[in-house]
Design a protein around this motif. Sequence first.
Motif, short mmCIF file in Angstrom:
data_model
loop_
_atom_site.label_atom_id
_atom_site.label_comp_id
_atom_site.label_asym_id
_atom_site.label_seq_id
_atom_site.Cartn_x
_atom_site.Cartn_y
_atom_site.Cartn_z
N ILE A 1 2.57 17.34 0.53
CA ILE A 1 2.57 18.79 0.75
C ILE A 1 2.66 19.54 -0.58
N ILE A 2 3.51 19.04 -1.48
CA ILE A 2 3.63 19.67 -2.80
C ILE A 2 2.29 19.63 -3.54
N ASP A 3 1.63 18.48 -3.52
CA ASP A 3 0.33 18.37 -4.18
C ASP A 3 -0.69 19.30 -3.53
N ASN B 1 8.39 7.70 5.54
CA ASN B 1 7.21 8.56 5.42
C ASN B 1 7.56 10.03 5.20
N LEU B 2 8.80 10.41 5.44
CA LEU B 2 9.18 11.82 5.25
C LEU B 2 9.05 12.24 3.78
N PRO B 3 9.65 11.52 2.82
CA PRO B 3 9.47 11.92 1.41
C PRO B 3 8.02 11.82 0.96
N PHE B 4 7.28 10.86 1.53
CA PHE B 4 5.87 10.71 1.17
C PHE B 4 5.06 11.93 1.60
N VAL B 5 5.30 12.39 2.82
CA VAL B 5 4.60 13.58 3.32
C VAL B 5 4.97 14.80 2.50
N SER C 1 0.83 -1.21 0.00
CA SER C 1 0.00 0.00 0.00
C SER C 1 0.86 1.26 0.00
N ALA C 2 1.97 1.23 0.74
CA ALA C 2 2.87 2.39 0.78
C ALA C 2 3.43 2.69 -0.61
N ILE C 3 3.76 1.65 -1.35
CA ILE C 3 4.31 1.83 -2.70
C ILE C 3 3.24 2.36 -3.66
N THR C 4 2.05 1.76 -3.62
CA THR C 4 0.99 2.19 -4.54
C THR C 4 0.50 3.61 -4.22
N MET C 5 0.47 3.96 -2.93
CA MET C 5 0.07 5.32 -2.57
C MET C 5 1.10 6.34 -3.04
N SER C 6 2.36 5.96 -3.04
CA SER C 6 3.41 6.85 -3.54
C SER C 6 3.22 7.11 -5.03
N ILE C 7 2.91 6.04 -5.78
CA ILE C 7 2.64 6.18 -7.21
C ILE C 7 1.40 7.04 -7.42
N PHE C 8 0.39 6.85 -6.55
CA PHE C 8 -0.85 7.62 -6.62
C PHE C 8 -0.56 9.12 -6.56
N TYR C 9 0.24 9.54 -5.59
CA TYR C 9 0.51 10.98 -5.44
C TYR C 9 1.47 11.50 -6.51
N LEU C 10 2.31 10.63 -7.06
CA LEU C 10 3.15 11.05 -8.18
C LEU C 10 2.28 11.31 -9.41
N LEU C 11 1.33 10.40 -9.69
CA LEU C 11 0.40 10.60 -10.79
C LEU C 11 -0.49 11.82 -10.56
N ILE D 1 10.32 13.54 -8.36
CA ILE D 1 10.80 12.21 -8.74
C ILE D 1 11.85 11.71 -7.76
N LEU D 2 12.72 12.61 -7.31
CA LEU D 2 13.73 12.25 -6.31
C LEU D 2 13.07 11.80 -5.01
N LEU D 3 12.05 12.55 -4.57
CA LEU D 3 11.31 12.16 -3.36
C LEU D 3 10.66 10.79 -3.55
N PHE D 4 10.12 10.55 -4.73
CA PHE D 4 9.47 9.27 -5.02
C PHE D 4 10.47 8.12 -4.94
N VAL D 5 11.64 8.31 -5.56
CA VAL D 5 12.68 7.27 -5.54
C VAL D 5 13.13 6.98 -4.12
N ILE D 6 13.33 8.04 -3.32
CA ILE D 6 13.74 7.86 -1.92
C ILE D 6 12.65 7.11 -1.15
N ARG D 7 11.41 7.50 -1.39
CA ARG D 7 10.29 6.85 -0.72
C ARG D 7 10.26 5.35 -1.03
N ILE D 8 10.35 4.98 -2.30
CA ILE D 8 10.30 3.57 -2.68
C ILE D 8 11.48 2.81 -2.09
N ALA D 9 12.67 3.42 -2.15
CA ALA D 9 13.87 2.75 -1.62
C ALA D 9 13.76 2.51 -0.13
#
Length: 344
Positions: free
Chosen positions: A140-142, A132-136, A76-86, A107-115
């Motif tokens: 915030i950007i969105d 959760n830091l890069p995810f948040v 869920s953490a991975i799919t939610m990250s893709i959700f907010y990137l999209l 994109i950098l935040l997304f890569v860090i989040r997934i890693a």
Amino acid sequence: MNQFEIFFDGFYLSLIIFLGIRMLLIENNDSKILGSMALLLGLGDSFHLVPRIIANVSENGFIENSFGLFLGTRVSAITMSIFYLLFYYYIKKKNNMQKKGLDTFLILLFVIRIATVIISFNHSEEMDLISNLPFVLMGIIDILLLFKNKNIKEFKNLYIYVLFSFLFYVPVVLLKNVYPIIGMLMMPKTIMYVLIVIKLYKNLKKDFEKKYIMEFAISYLLSGILAGAVYRELGKIYPVDVKMAFVHTHLIVLGFVFLAIFYLIAKNLEIPNKKLEKLIRVYNFGIYFSFTTMFLHGLVDSYPILNSVKIAMTSISGIGHILITLSIILISIMSLRSREVLKA
């Protein structure tokens, strides 16, 4: 009380996944990105919520299903990250925004989040917090972009829903191990997700036309195929009841076949679109209530559940079947009357 959470989880998953399939079939330049977002949200959360439903109805369920629950949160953490990137790219597209620096940063935040999510598979609580830091920050950007462009029709109220989803989410991440009861905030957070998806669906939705009946039919056909695959694969992991197999056939027959027949009957008749839309909406709600409870029966009937839960499931399913029957009768009567007028 925990057993009643199964209704919340089940109805959430069935709504979001179906809307995702429906959105993909709408003729709109944004349908692919928004439909993918909804499907990612629903399918990703199902990895966590299906084990949670089973955990809520089985003895020592949260202990016995601890691995499934943990794995589900990671998926869920991975799919939610893709959700907010999209989501970011959707905002960018609708606003004709050209900010390469912000693109790179997100994109950098997304890569860090997934890693960091992948690293957190070692059950490290510290890494879980770090992930959760890069995810948040992505959220915030969105939120800031949605707020800045809140006067755009497609973005109306979206910043509020996203903001509150994170306001409910962050305390859970920080305090869930100290105060487990704070995990209840995940329910209003999920409601925010529902509001987001419904708003995105409305952005795609146009005035009702008869051809939309056939689009709903195809959506149910794909949902039925998915339900059959879920029953087959889920049965390899959990002792699911045979009632879940009926979801597959019922969605195809009542969802696809019946609506296809309605379309063939109604397409050449002088039936007002507004009246037909209301009846199709009633029919859709009937299917939603009936087959969500059928899916839940398949998940939980192999476990000892409260009588009140059984009564609630039967009642909701009954309401769904009443709505289906009522709408079939009214659509049939309307079609017959329209045909008589046409002959006259």
